[in-house]
Design an enzyme around this catalytic site. Structure first.
Site, mmCIF file in Angstrom:
data_model
loop_
_atom_site.group_PDB
_atom_site.id
_atom_site.type_symbol
_atom_site.label_atom_id
_atom_site.label_comp_id
_atom_site.label_asym_id
_atom_site.label_seq_id
_atom_site.Cartn_x
_atom_site.Cartn_y
_atom_site.Cartn_z
ATOM 1 N N ASP A 34 0.795 -1.194 0.032
ATOM 2 C CA ASP A 34 0.060 0.125 -0.131
ATOM 3 C C ASP A 34 0.800 1.415 -0.124
ATOM 4 O O ASP A 34 0.151 2.166 0.299
ATOM 5 C CB ASP A 34 -0.902 0.173 1.233
ATOM 6 C CG ASP A 34 -2.160 -0.813 0.981
ATOM 7 O OD1 ASP A 34 -2.524 -1.261 0.015
ATOM 8 O OD2 ASP A 34 -2.559 -1.637 1.982
ATOM 9 N N HIS A 237 27.063 4.976 -13.444
ATOM 10 C CA HIS A 237 25.866 5.223 -12.735
ATOM 11 C C HIS A 237 25.888 4.288 -11.258
ATOM 12 O O HIS A 237 24.945 3.819 -11.275
ATOM 13 C CB HIS A 237 24.670 4.805 -13.452
ATOM 14 C CG HIS A 237 24.509 5.722 -14.874
ATOM 15 N ND1 HIS A 237 23.874 5.616 -15.882
ATOM 16 C CD2 HIS A 237 24.870 7.175 -14.871
ATOM 17 C CE1 HIS A 237 23.745 6.745 -16.468
ATOM 18 N NE2 HIS A 237 24.569 7.600 -15.979
ATOM 19 N N ASP A 254 28.478 12.199 -6.807
ATOM 20 C CA ASP A 254 27.826 12.830 -7.566
ATOM 21 C C ASP A 254 26.409 13.129 -7.101
ATOM 22 O O ASP A 254 25.493 11.881 -6.992
ATOM 23 C CB ASP A 254 27.609 12.128 -8.932
ATOM 24 C CG ASP A 254 26.881 12.891 -10.115
ATOM 25 O OD1 ASP A 254 26.108 14.057 -9.830
ATOM 26 O OD2 ASP A 254 27.071 12.494 -11.317
ATOM 27 N N ASP A 265 22.894 19.528 -9.601
ATOM 28 C CA ASP A 265 23.716 18.181 -9.993
ATOM 29 C C ASP A 265 25.374 18.496 -9.959
ATOM 30 O O ASP A 265 26.048 19.248 -10.745
ATOM 31 C CB ASP A 265 23.387 18.142 -11.345
ATOM 32 C CG ASP A 265 24.051 16.701 -12.136
ATOM 33 O OD1 ASP A 265 24.479 16.142 -11.321
ATOM 34 O OD2 ASP A 265 23.728 16.711 -13.315
ATOM 35 N N HIS A 344 31.411 9.854 -21.970
ATOM 36 C CA HIS A 344 30.348 10.464 -21.727
ATOM 37 C C HIS A 344 30.548 11.876 -22.477
ATOM 38 O O HIS A 344 31.587 12.086 -22.433
ATOM 39 C CB HIS A 344 29.638 10.542 -20.443
ATOM 40 C CG HIS A 344 30.470 11.110 -19.315
ATOM 41 N ND1 HIS A 344 30.461 12.472 -19.253
ATOM 42 C CD2 HIS A 344 30.988 10.236 -18.332
ATOM 43 C CE1 HIS A 344 31.419 12.718 -18.121
ATOM 44 N NE2 HIS A 344 31.619 11.426 -17.688
ATOM 45 N N HIS A 348 24.771 18.797 -19.725
ATOM 46 C CA HIS A 348 23.199 18.416 -20.091
ATOM 47 C C HIS A 348 22.834 19.621 -19.754
ATOM 48 O O HIS A 348 23.375 20.378 -18.955
ATOM 49 C CB HIS A 348 22.928 17.090 -19.809
ATOM 50 C CG HIS A 348 23.051 16.917 -18.279
ATOM 51 N ND1 HIS A 348 22.342 17.540 -17.381
ATOM 52 C CD2 HIS A 348 23.908 16.477 -17.625
ATOM 53 C CE1 HIS A 348 22.778 17.173 -16.260
ATOM 54 N NE2 HIS A 348 23.726 16.361 -16.265
ATOM 55 N N HIS A 355 18.201 15.792 -16.193
ATOM 56 C CA HIS A 355 18.704 16.083 -17.715
ATOM 57 C C HIS A 355 17.556 16.600 -18.364
ATOM 58 O O HIS A 355 16.569 16.155 -18.577
ATOM 59 C CB HIS A 355 18.877 14.769 -18.240
ATOM 60 C CG HIS A 355 20.079 13.713 -17.647
ATOM 61 N ND1 HIS A 355 20.599 12.629 -18.442
ATOM 62 C CD2 HIS A 355 21.001 14.233 -16.893
ATOM 63 C CE1 HIS A 355 21.566 12.399 -17.705
ATOM 64 N NE2 HIS A 355 22.002 13.344 -16.698
ATOM 65 N N GLU A 378 30.690 18.652 -17.029
ATOM 66 C CA GLU A 378 31.336 17.678 -16.013
ATOM 67 C C GLU A 378 32.084 16.745 -16.627
ATOM 68 O O GLU A 378 31.831 15.484 -17.151
ATOM 69 C CB GLU A 378 30.178 16.861 -15.614
ATOM 70 C CG GLU A 378 28.822 16.636 -16.626
ATOM 71 C CD GLU A 378 27.787 15.856 -16.226
ATOM 72 O OE1 GLU A 378 28.039 14.749 -15.407
ATOM 73 O OE2 GLU A 378 26.719 16.025 -16.308
ATOM 74 N N TYR A 382 38.059 7.626 -16.515
ATOM 75 C CA TYR A 382 37.531 6.350 -15.849
ATOM 76 C C TYR A 382 38.523 5.347 -16.387
ATOM 77 O O TYR A 382 38.548 4.958 -17.547
ATOM 78 C CB TYR A 382 36.125 6.013 -16.059
ATOM 79 C CG TYR A 382 35.456 7.423 -15.873
ATOM 80 C CD1 TYR A 382 34.785 7.746 -14.668
ATOM 81 C CD2 TYR A 382 35.075 8.318 -16.921
ATOM 82 C CE1 TYR A 382 34.020 8.746 -14.512
ATOM 83 C CE2 TYR A 382 34.462 9.220 -16.973
ATOM 84 C CZ TYR A 382 33.637 9.866 -15.515
ATOM 85 O OH TYR A 382 32.904 10.618 -15.309
ATOM 86 N N ARG A 399 35.730 12.488 -11.691
ATOM 87 C CA ARG A 399 34.635 13.585 -12.264
ATOM 88 C C ARG A 399 34.655 14.810 -11.306
ATOM 89 O O ARG A 399 34.561 14.752 -10.378
ATOM 90 C CB ARG A 399 33.161 12.742 -13.007
ATOM 91 C CG ARG A 399 32.111 13.813 -13.405
ATOM 92 C CD ARG A 399 30.883 13.173 -14.053
ATOM 93 N NE ARG A 399 30.152 12.387 -13.176
ATOM 94 C CZ ARG A 399 29.947 11.026 -12.706
ATOM 95 N NH1 ARG A 399 30.893 10.409 -13.392
ATOM 96 N NH2 ARG A 399 29.371 10.764 -11.709
ATOM 97 N N GLU A 401 31.961 17.978 -11.629
ATOM 98 C CA GLU A 401 30.613 18.632 -12.279
ATOM 99 C C GLU A 401 30.321 20.079 -11.522
ATOM 100 O O GLU A 401 30.054 19.901 -10.356
ATOM 101 C CB GLU A 401 29.685 17.550 -12.273
ATOM 102 C CG GLU A 401 28.340 17.915 -12.685
ATOM 103 C CD GLU A 401 27.217 16.863 -12.817
ATOM 104 O OE1 GLU A 401 27.349 15.932 -12.181
ATOM 105 O OE2 GLU A 401 26.482 17.071 -13.724
HETATM 106 N N1 GLY Z 1 23.958 13.053 -11.873
HETATM 107 C C1 GLY Z 1 23.570 12.752 -13.395
HETATM 108 C C2 GLY Z 1 24.613 13.209 -14.404
HETATM 109 O O1 GLY Z 1 25.447 13.864 -13.753
HETATM 110 O O2 GLY Z 1 24.422 13.584 -15.455
HETATM 111 MN MN MN Z 2 25.776 14.369 -11.709
HETATM 112 MN MN MN Z 3 25.061 15.700 -14.727
#
Ligand code: GLY
Ligand code: MN
Ligand code: MN
Length: 432
Positions: A34, A237, A254, A265, A344, A348, A355, A378, A382, A399, A401
């Protein structure tokens, strides 16, 4: 606030021409038994209404007299005892400035009237199969009235195309909220930096972040926090967050909160020991230099690609110096061998969704950055274990960002308060 939402509806009317737009809020989602997932409104619905209750739909009807109509849950004392206050149509109309409001149960019946003689039916076309079916069925119902001189909309269009372009350009009220979201998230990163030590678990650090979000009124993270120590940082991720921190690890975090419907972010990477050394320090300096170059390229008039290209050139030169790639910067750009370590893109759009919506290309060309756009910057690196990689570099994942608003003169970095230079990080970690 209702003024802002009414102005947005007026702008959408102007883009629509003759038509009817139907914009549903997000449904509630069952988690198990529930128990539901915490409710999150649909970003575009909220952007146009400021109304946060589930079971609601916004209808915009163009014509000589434009009409903004809300459909929402009725007052229900029994349900309100269990689940809390609901506005009900009358109070919602008053409070949020709609021209009319009706019970959600009347939606289909009212829509068959409202759709009549509108040229275009706008809704999130293709976003949800049930809505597609429902809209087509209603349109058919309107068609049966042809003998009374009523015509069904000839054209179906995706309303998101219009709304997404509006959402891409943030107004000053949105930037103010995003500044606040960023401030809460930078405080959380600072808190984590002071808390981190060898022997604790990644989830303990996650708890510090969430604590700082929540105590500042940001009840939810904008996305699942990544707290990744050592080799886990090479999983882009990673969300398991259940490993123990070692003294020799780098820790990649992150994490960003959602505040008042807007995301932040942020990623920071630093040594659990509080001191950058050796190969890890070397790679960190490369990623930081790439990020600095990318932020510098985030200026009005520059292409969306400019920050990515600036970061790539710095990273590639670094990869060549580290013997991860061979050849010249242009050669590596061409053969894309850098992708083994940087797979990557450099950012974004950021806004109500982490995003965020908005096209990246117009007529097949990357669009140019304009004041009011908000993006992340960002870059990362890696390095997984591999025979052709010097052993000292194995399992380094980094990373960095930040969230950047394009302004008339250049940009504003919303997330500057989270330390990222070697000296600033070491300084803050020493204090803990
Ligand atoms: N935390 C998701 C990204 O950096 O795009
Ligand atoms: Mn991020
Ligand atoms: Mn991001």
């Amino acid at each position: 606030m209702t003024d802002i939402h009414a102005k947005r509806r007026t702008r959408l009317f102007e883009k629509m021409g003759r038509g009817i737009a139907i914009i549903p809020n997000a449904p509630e989602q069952r988690r198990n038994g529930d128990s539901d997932y915490p409710y999150r409104f649909d970003s575009s619905f909220y952007y146009l209404t400021g109304f946060a209750e589930p079971d609601s739909v916004l209808v915009l009807v163009s014509g000589d007299a434009r009409q903004s109509i809300l459909f929402c849950r009725e007052k229900n004392i029994e349900r309100e005892i269990w689940d809390g206050y609901r506005f009900g149509p009358d109070a919602a109309r008053e409070e949020f400035g709609f021209d009319a409001a009706h019970p959600i149960a009347e939606l289909d019946e009212k829509l068959t009237e409202l759709m009549g003689n509108q040229a275009t039916l706008y809704y999130p076309l293709g976003a949800d199969a049930h809505w597609d079916q429902r809209m087509l069925k209603l349109r058919e119902a309107v068609r049966t009235k042809v003998r009374s001189g009523i015509k069904a909309p000839d054209e179906l269009r995706d309303v998101r195309t219009l709304i997404n372009e509006m959402r891409l350009f943030k107004d000053s009220s949105e930037i103010a909220i995003m500044r606040k979201a960023a401030a809460i998230s930078t405080a959380a990163h600072r808190r984590a930096m002071q808390f981190v030590r060898a022997g604790i678990f990644e989830y303990e650090v996650e708890a510090e972040l969430l604590h700082e979000f929540c105590r500042n009124g940001a009840r939810n993270p904008a996305y699942t926090s990544i707290v990744a120590a050592g080799e886990n940082a090479c999983v882009l991720h990673y969300v398991a967050n259940d490993a123990r921190l070692k003294q020799s690890d780098l820790l990649l975090i992150d994490a960003g909160c959602e505040f008042s419907g807007y995301a932040s972010d942020i990623t920071r990477t630093y040594p659990v020991s509080g001191k950058f050394t050796g190969a890890k320090k070397h790679v960190y300096e490369i990623v930081l230099a790439a990020q600095t170059a990318a932020i510098d390229a985030a200026r009005p008039g520059n292409s969306w690609e400019a920050p990515h290209n600036a970061a790539l050139r710095v990273l590639i030169q670094g990869f060549i110096d580290l013997k991860l790639c061979r050849g010249t910067v242009d050669g590596v750009l061409e053969d894309e061998s850098y992708r083994k370590y940087y797979m990557h893109r450099t950012g974004h759009w950021l806004g109500m969704d982490v995003h965020d919506v908005g096209d990246y290309k117009i007529d097949n060309a990357w669009r140019s950055l304009q004041p009011g756009m908000v993006l992340t910057v960002e870059p990362g690196c890696y390095i997984r274990p591999s025979d052709d990689v010097p052993r000292a570099l194995w399992n380094i994942g980094i990373r960095i960002e930040d969230d950047v608003v394009i302004t008339d003169k250049g940009h504003e970095v919303l997330t500057e308060a989270a330390p990222k230079t070697v000296s600033a990080i070491e300084e803050l970690m020493k204090k803990s």
